[in-house]
Motif scaffolding. Sequence first.
Motif, PDB file in Angstrom:
ATOM      1  N   PRO A 165       0.430  -1.569  -0.168  1.00  0.00           N
ATOM      2  CA  PRO A 165      -0.019  -0.088  -0.641  1.00  0.00           C
ATOM      3  C   PRO A 165       0.912   0.913  -0.176  1.00  0.00           C
ATOM      4  CG  PRO A 165      -0.807  -1.466   1.674  1.00  0.00           C
ATOM      5  CD  PRO A 165       0.294  -2.186   1.197  1.00  0.00           C
ATOM      6  N   ASP A 166       2.002   1.338   0.946  1.00  0.00           N
ATOM      7  CA  ASP A 166       2.482   2.245   0.666  1.00  0.00           C
ATOM      8  C   ASP A 166       3.189   2.691  -1.038  1.00  0.00           C
ATOM      9  OD1 ASP A 166       1.841   3.019   3.446  1.00  0.00           O
ATOM     10  OD2 ASP A 166       3.692   1.605   4.096  1.00  0.00           O
ATOM     11  N   PHE A 167       3.583   0.831  -1.747  1.00  0.00           N
ATOM     12  CA  PHE A 167       4.451   1.736  -2.405  1.00  0.00           C
ATOM     13  C   PHE A 167       3.379   1.681  -3.866  1.00  0.00           C
ATOM     14  CE2 PHE A 167       5.056  -0.599  -6.870  1.00  0.00           C
ATOM     15  CZ  PHE A 167       6.282   0.209  -7.589  1.00  0.00           C
ATOM     16  N   ARG A 168       2.432   1.717  -3.335  1.00  0.00           N
ATOM     17  CA  ARG A 168       1.108   2.336  -4.580  1.00  0.00           C
ATOM     18  C   ARG A 168       1.025   4.051  -4.421  1.00  0.00           C
ATOM     19  NH1 ARG A 168      -3.064  -2.521  -2.948  1.00  0.00           N
ATOM     20  NH2 ARG A 168      -2.353  -3.426  -4.718  1.00  0.00           N
TER      21      ARG A 168
ATOM     22  N   ASP B  35     -11.671   1.256  -4.901  1.00  0.00           N
ATOM     23  CA  ASP B  35     -11.225   0.540  -3.751  1.00  0.00           C
ATOM     24  C   ASP B  35     -11.239   2.845  -3.284  1.00  0.00           C
ATOM     25  OD1 ASP B  35      -8.723   0.257  -2.005  1.00  0.00           O
ATOM     26  OD2 ASP B  35      -6.739  -0.497  -3.105  1.00  0.00           O
ATOM     27  N   TYR B  36     -11.054   2.650  -2.057  1.00  0.00           N
ATOM     28  CA  TYR B  36     -11.557   3.943  -1.764  1.00  0.00           C
ATOM     29  C   TYR B  36      -9.849   4.545  -1.061  1.00  0.00           C
ATOM     30  CZ  TYR B  36     -15.697   4.667  -2.466  1.00  0.00           C
ATOM     31  OH  TYR B  36     -17.728   4.805  -2.996  1.00  0.00           O
ATOM     32  N   ARG B  37      -9.186   3.679  -0.733  1.00  0.00           N
ATOM     33  CA  ARG B  37      -7.913   4.019  -0.407  1.00  0.00           C
ATOM     34  C   ARG B  37      -6.781   4.863  -1.063  1.00  0.00           C
ATOM     35  NH1 ARG B  37      -5.508  -1.685   1.908  1.00  0.00           N
ATOM     36  NH2 ARG B  37      -6.478  -2.137  -0.020  1.00  0.00           N
ATOM     37  N   ILE B  38      -7.229   4.340  -2.589  1.00  0.00           N
ATOM     38  CA  ILE B  38      -6.316   5.453  -4.072  1.00  0.00           C
ATOM     39  C   ILE B  38      -7.007   5.987  -3.928  1.00  0.00           C
ATOM     40  CG2 ILE B  38      -6.060   4.624  -6.583  1.00  0.00           C
ATOM     41  CD1 ILE B  38      -5.940   1.721  -5.710  1.00  0.00           C
TER      42      ILE B  38
ATOM     43  N   SER C 298     -20.201  11.487   4.041  1.00  0.00           N
ATOM     44  CA  SER C 298     -19.502  10.653   5.119  1.00  0.00           C
ATOM     45  C   SER C 298     -19.642   9.247   5.279  1.00  0.00           C
ATOM     46  CB  SER C 298     -18.953  11.300   6.201  1.00  0.00           C
ATOM     47  OG  SER C 298     -20.611  11.771   6.795  1.00  0.00           O
ATOM     48  N   THR C 299     -18.459   8.448   5.100  1.00  0.00           N
ATOM     49  CA  THR C 299     -18.535   6.989   5.691  1.00  0.00           C
ATOM     50  C   THR C 299     -17.135   6.891   6.572  1.00  0.00           C
ATOM     51  OG1 THR C 299     -18.123   6.185   2.911  1.00  0.00           O
ATOM     52  CG2 THR C 299     -20.361   6.684   3.395  1.00  0.00           C
ATOM     53  N   THR C 300     -17.171   5.672   6.670  1.00  0.00           N
ATOM     54  CA  THR C 300     -16.114   5.201   7.071  1.00  0.00           C
ATOM     55  C   THR C 300     -14.673   5.404   6.639  1.00  0.00           C
ATOM     56  OG1 THR C 300     -16.360   2.758   6.472  1.00  0.00           O
ATOM     57  CG2 THR C 300     -17.048   3.325   9.061  1.00  0.00           C
ATOM     58  N   HIS C 301     -15.056   5.388   5.154  1.00  0.00           N
ATOM     59  CA  HIS C 301     -14.552   5.108   4.092  1.00  0.00           C
ATOM     60  C   HIS C 301     -14.043   6.402   3.530  1.00  0.00           C
ATOM     61  CE1 HIS C 301     -14.217   0.545   3.095  1.00  0.00           C
ATOM     62  NE2 HIS C 301     -16.039   0.875   3.409  1.00  0.00           N
ATOM     63  N   VAL C 302     -14.794   7.197   4.060  1.00  0.00           N
ATOM     64  CA  VAL C 302     -15.032   8.647   3.303  1.00  0.00           C
ATOM     65  C   VAL C 302     -15.125   9.734   4.638  1.00  0.00           C
ATOM     66  CG1 VAL C 302     -15.312  10.398   1.828  1.00  0.00           C
ATOM     67  CG2 VAL C 302     -15.659   8.019   1.142  1.00  0.00           C
ATOM     68  N   PRO C 303     -13.591   9.930   5.955  1.00  0.00           N
ATOM     69  CA  PRO C 303     -14.521  10.359   6.581  1.00  0.00           C
ATOM     70  C   PRO C 303     -14.520  12.238   6.087  1.00  0.00           C
ATOM     71  CG  PRO C 303     -12.200  10.975   5.726  1.00  0.00           C
ATOM     72  CD  PRO C 303     -12.244  10.122   5.096  1.00  0.00           C
ATOM     73  N   PRO C 304     -15.173  12.843   7.594  1.00  0.00           N
ATOM     74  CA  PRO C 304     -16.523  14.035   7.207  1.00  0.00           C
ATOM     75  C   PRO C 304     -14.677  14.703   7.075  1.00  0.00           C
ATOM     76  CG  PRO C 304     -16.832  12.569   9.288  1.00  0.00           C
ATOM     77  CD  PRO C 304     -16.093  12.008   8.960  1.00  0.00           C
ATOM     78  N   LYS C 305     -13.375  14.763   7.657  1.00  0.00           N
ATOM     79  CA  LYS C 305     -12.532  15.851   7.073  1.00  0.00           C
ATOM     80  C   LYS C 305     -12.296  16.191   5.929  1.00  0.00           C
ATOM     81  CE  LYS C 305     -10.806  15.760  11.994  1.00  0.00           C
ATOM     82  NZ  LYS C 305      -9.382  15.309  12.381  1.00  0.00           N
ATOM     83  N   THR C 306     -12.039  14.851   5.062  1.00  0.00           N
ATOM     84  CA  THR C 306     -11.950  14.911   3.663  1.00  0.00           C
ATOM     85  C   THR C 306     -13.128  15.198   2.640  1.00  0.00           C
ATOM     86  OG1 THR C 306     -10.924  12.997   3.735  1.00  0.00           O
ATOM     87  CG2 THR C 306     -11.238  14.047   1.666  1.00  0.00           C
ATOM     88  N   ILE C 307     -14.363  15.394   3.056  1.00  0.00           N
ATOM     89  CA  ILE C 307     -15.279  16.142   2.511  1.00  0.00           C
ATOM     90  C   ILE C 307     -15.136  17.202   2.296  1.00  0.00           C
ATOM     91  CG2 ILE C 307     -17.849  16.650   1.872  1.00  0.00           C
ATOM     92  CD1 ILE C 307     -17.842  13.959   2.688  1.00  0.00           C
ATOM     93  N   ALA C 308     -15.002  18.194   3.968  1.00  0.00           N
ATOM     94  CA  ALA C 308     -14.675  19.694   3.820  1.00  0.00           C
ATOM     95  C   ALA C 308     -13.660  20.445   3.684  1.00  0.00           C
ATOM     96  CB  ALA C 308     -14.802  19.440   5.683  1.00  0.00           C
ATOM     97  N   LEU C 309     -12.697  19.516   3.523  1.00  0.00           N
ATOM     98  CA  LEU C 309     -11.522  19.735   2.417  1.00  0.00           C
ATOM     99  C   LEU C 309     -12.186  19.800   1.034  1.00  0.00           C
ATOM    100  CD1 LEU C 309      -8.875  21.094   3.192  1.00  0.00           C
ATOM    101  CD2 LEU C 309      -7.779  18.784   2.812  1.00  0.00           C
ATOM    102  N   CYS C 310     -12.081  19.451   0.642  1.00  0.00           N
ATOM    103  CA  CYS C 310     -12.934  19.326  -0.722  1.00  0.00           C
ATOM    104  C   CYS C 310     -13.673  20.792  -1.060  1.00  0.00           C
ATOM    105  CB  CYS C 310     -13.003  18.051  -1.358  1.00  0.00           C
ATOM    106  SG  CYS C 310     -11.760  16.932  -0.959  1.00  0.00           S
TER     107      CYS C 310
END
Length: 683
Positions: free
Chosen positions: A31-34, A216-219, A149-161
């Motif tokens: 995952p860190d390599f990706r 894959d929400y991590r990518i 907002s879900t477990t994959h997409v936190p509220p902080k990320t949505i607010a920043l976007c």
Amino acid sequence: MGKIKKKGTSGQAKNYITRTQAVRKLQISLPDFRRLCIFKGIYPREPRNKKKASKTATQNTTFYYTKDIQYLLHEPLLAKFRDQKAVAKKIARSLGRGEVGDASRIEKNHAPQLTLDHIIKERYPTFIDALRDLDDALSLLFLFANLPSTTHVPPKTIALCQRVTHEFQHYLITTNSLRKSFLSIKGIYYQATIQGQDIMWLVPYRFVQRVNGDVDYRIMATFVELYTTLLGFVNFRLYSSLGLRYPPKFDKRSDENGAELAAFTLEGRAVADAPKAIGTGNKQTNSLTNQEVSSEVQAKVDKVIKSAGLDKTKPEQPTEATEESTEAIDKFEPTAPEADTLPQPDISGEEAGSLFAPFTFYISREAPKAPLEFMLRAFGCKRIGWDTILGDGAFTHNEADPRITHQIVDRPTLPESSLPAIPAAAENGDDGATQKVKPGTRIPGRTYIQPQWVWDCINEGKLLRPDLYAPGETLPPHLSPWVKATKGAYDPRATLAEQEEEGEAEIAADEEEKEESDEEMEEAPAAKKVAAKDESEAEDDESVDGGMDIANSDDDSESEEEDEEESEEEDASPLEDDNASQSEDEEEVARTQHQKELEAEAAGLPFSSNGANDDSKKKKSSQAKKVAAKKRKEEEELDRQKMMMSRKKRKLLEKMMYSNKKQSDESAKLRSKRRKIEKGAEK
């Protein structure tokens, strides 16, 4: 004897490396390599021969350039990843011992923070490079800004976007950089021009989004982390170029109440120098900060200017007007009607800034507020109102405000009996904040339009007729502004008469008549059976009343007619033999016409024997024959020209003809559909 070359030390075996080998060489997890590859812009490569690239290569093996992996060995983020791994081990050890306080303390104070500033500088050495790569960044950030907002997409990320995208929209509103927009199935496309670069992005509709587990929400979160840093740099540079302070002042409370764009306040020493939408000069200095100069202060300022003799700039106004007139965009017109249509330039910033400037809009509750507010503000509108349920930041929440000139409605007109009643409190005026208007009513002096009017006016660069977009009206076709109409292609905005080829309408009419006649022939047998029964009953009645004498008389008349015909044939001259074929054709036409009359009479349908229909049919058939003969001549001439060409040119011409024929067939199919729809509407 030369030195023996060792296998796997040169060529593709040296230039490519597998993903497993790369992970082992960098000593990090997959995952860190990706994440590292996404940050640095390194992507997998496909070698020409996988067997030569690696001995154990299979179809699913992923390869990278060896030089790219060697380049990653000196990346500072590798140390951050290792520190994060060490901190994660400490936190896991503390949690295993039950020391929750130590774990939270380690996570808060010792967790390393990743900064991607140096990566943005490496990947985009100039600001123009960053603008060119902004399309995908804006599309992804607007997508995450509209996700729940879900477990994959936190509220902080949505607010920043949401925050960085609203900051970018404020720059477009301030500079009137938005040019075009299009409503599609995927979402709303926007195009803006910033420093000569055309930037296009997609914003999804605000429907209820269902977050699936297939993605894959991590990518995607890794891309979001990179793109938020990129857009933050771009916004800072754009705001600094206007003299505005970045980040702009943000009111969190109004944002929580749904203000969105109105939650930001632009500040800076050069706010007045930024391009504005309404007017020019000093009249627009305080429009951005929503401050109005009183008439008394303005009168005092005018007296001071007159007393100081500073009002001598009136003769210089014509020169300024001439300078502004020279900045107008020229329109290219073709020199001949057969020439190609030249692409017209887009509207300038001043024209875009004054398109909706003199109007006051009110957005109804059913209309999409966010895109309409953004587009109206980007094209000069300063006063936009909406209902209180849509959020704060409106110019007015009173739908009955007399200053409103245009109201955007997206519901059909309904009868008064089906409309809901207004609450008694609103009718008595108890609600002082807003005044309710009965649903379905129309306020005199106000223009009611559907939302598509805003998009079409922007794409056309001018105000269109609002009556075509009135509530309940069938809207004109909404076409993409980036697809230009080509010659021979179907254009839904043009009439059928302008697009039809020579004789196409007549041929289509003949085909429809044939189809109708076939349908009548299919319906006729049932009617024939009924008519046959009636005729048999009538014949039985006639035979009872002495029908034998009538039959004998018919036989006598037939025998006399045969004798007359034989005598006429004997007396006929040899010059009349040339017209025998024509007379036979006429007899066949008469027979077929008589047969059609009998069928129509049996089916109970009207039939005109020798009226204007026959003349029109003859004209149509003759015109269709002429068109077919003309096409046949053109094909023969083309075949002759092909014979004189070389094989290469002939193949190229055939390909061109095939593509043109395919396009013409598609356009003809669309025209036939439109013809049927129009005839059905007329009926």
